[in-house]
Write an enzyme that holds these catalytic residues in place. Structure first.
Site: not given
Ligand code: ARG
Length: 460
Positions: A22, A109, A154-155, A276, A282, A289, A316, A321
């Site tokens: 991550s 965690n 309205t509408h 455009s 345009k 939008e 956890y 993640q």
């Molecule tokens: N990158 C993990 C997350 O965002 C961190 C926690 C990981 N904990 C574990 N027990 N693998 O959740």
């Protein structure tokens, strides 16, 4: 080598790392992870789990890491699964085995959720400040046009004349509710999770309260399982942002309509319009939008994450993640949208003649005629029916409504005043209505609310 190499016999496979890492997105938590790591270290020192010297050595390593991250000299390695492991790895690299004391009584965690709460606090404050700016722009524009009116719909059918100021402030009030929600959400998530460990706390004499105070959290977790598993605050933040996005999309939709040739009620400043690539004439309302379009993405981030949370057992799970990408995306998108909207609304030009002449149709004051009769003592339903019959007659016989009103024994000359352009908004007197006087009072209350919100934000 991973941090858990002692337990697992082999290095992780490439495909596992590709799928689970991550780091590319949770790098954004670095500053908060460092802050929480320092707080945790301070807590360890206070309960004598690290000595003063060890505290000094490790905290210096943390500041070195902070600098390395800032200057982009920090070298990530292949086995850095996330920002938390990267920081711990580098700490040990810098100071040797003693660096391994940093993770005493701590798990990723409780670490990750604490960092995310710290980030959420900063970001919510920033989003709220942007929303305050937008409510201020709406107020300033409303104050510039105290007597300009346009058709209220309205509408999407013309209903009755409405002051432009009243219309702009209507959007402002919905943003005030968004601010209220953001502040509430902030207060609820202002809770430290550090000290919960992996899920069940620790056998060590940790003092999570010291850590909580150090980090400036208002509350401390009560249940270690809940502390590591709770992502309600992410879902709430995503909801609050989605609703702001929806409010922007509604306002945006009106800007799109108003700036069309069909309406002709407003023109966007060139700085806040796009052209455009093919059609030279345009001028497009792309900000409005995109706000409309991106509100779909914000809702997607919310519903996607709710689906991730659904049915997760305590405590956890790696599924969690998945909280970060939608959260970061929604935060970034809403900040960009709010900034662009402030600019667009600050500079939009309103065309009062077109607006007012669209509202000046005789039929749009039909309710005013009925209420005029009510003031003369006629029951409302009879007045409604009387005016309804005259309107029907006017349409069917192609006779102008004022002509029939003038000739009508219950209406006549005195009722003709109602047709004078701009009279309708002058005659409205009820609380919160679109009358000139009630809107003056509304503006005072709006300004009071704005000041109160500003003060509440300073207290966060
Ligand atoms: N990158 C993990 C997350 O965002 C961190 C926690 C990981 N904990 C574990 N027990 N693998 O959740």
């Amino acid at each position: 080598m991973t941090l858990w190499n002692s337990r697992l016999g082999s290095d992780p496979s490439k495909s596992l790392m590709d799928f689970t890492v991550s780091l590319n997105f949770d790098k954004r938590l670095a500053k908060y992870d460092l802050k929480a790591s320092l707080a945790h270290l301070f807590g360890l020192k206070e309960v004598n789990l690290v000595t003063e010297d060890e505290y000094k050595i490790i905290s210096e390593a943390l500041s070195t890491i902070e600098k390395e991250l800032e200057t982009q000299e920090f070298k990530f390695v292949e086995t850095d699964e996330d920002i938390h492991t990267a920081i711990e790895r580098r700490t040990i690299e810098l100071v040797g085995e003693v660096g391994g004391k940093l993770h005493t009584g701590r798990s990723r965690n409780d670490q990750v959720v604490t960092a995310l709460r710290l980030l959420a606090k900063d970001e919510i404050k920033e989003i709220a400040e942007n929303v305050v700016e937008l409510t201020t722009v709406l107020l300033n524009r409303a104050k510039e046009v105290p007597e300009i009116y346009l058709p209220g719909y309205t509408h999407l059918q013309r209903a009755q004349p409405i002051l432009l100021s009243h219309h702009l402030l209507a959007h402002g009030w919905s943003f005030f509710r968004d601010l209220d929600r953001l502040i509430n959400c902030y207060e609820r998530l202002d809770c430290s999770s550090l000290g919960a460990g992996a899920l069940g706390g620790s056998t060590l004499p940790l003092n999570p309260k010291i850590v909580k105070d150090y980090l400036g959290f208002k509350k401390l977790f009560e249940n270690s399982l809940d502390a590591v598993a709770d992502r309600d605050f992410v879902a709430e933040t995503l909801f609050d942002i989605s609703l702001i996005g929806i409010h922007l999309s509604k306002l945006g939709e009106e800007i799109i309509l108003w700036t069309s040739s069909e309406f002709g009620f407003a023109t966007l400043d060139d700085k806040f319009s796009t052209g455009s690539s093919m059609l030279p004439q345009k001028k497009n309302p792309d900000i409005a939008e995109l706000a409309r379009g991106k509100s779909g993405r914000l809702i997607g981030n919310l519903t996607g994450f709710l689906a991730t949370l659904k049915s997760l057992p305590l405590a956890y799970n790696r599924d969690l993640q998945e909280d970060k990408e939608p959260m970061f995306d929604s935060i970034d998108q809403i900040k960009l949208a709010l900034g662009a909207f402030c600019g667009m609304l600050n500079t939009i030009e309103f065309h009062e003649v077109t607006m007012q002449s669209a509202a000046d149709s005789a039929y749009s004051v039909a309710i005013d005629l009925a209420e005029w009769l009510v003031q003369k003592g006629m029951p409302f339903r009879s007045a409604y029916n009387l005016v309804g019959t005259v309107v029907k007659d006017s349409i069917e016989r192609h006779v102008a409504l004022p002509e029939l009103v003038l000739a009508h024994p219950d209406l006549g000359e005195l009722a003709m005043e109602i047709f004078k352009p701009g009279t309708s908004v002058k005659r409205r007197i009820s609380h919160g209505s679109t009358g000139i006087e009630p809107v003056k009072i509304q503006i005072k209350n709006y300004e009071k609310t704005l000041n109160e919100v500003r003060k509440s934000l300073l207290k966060l």
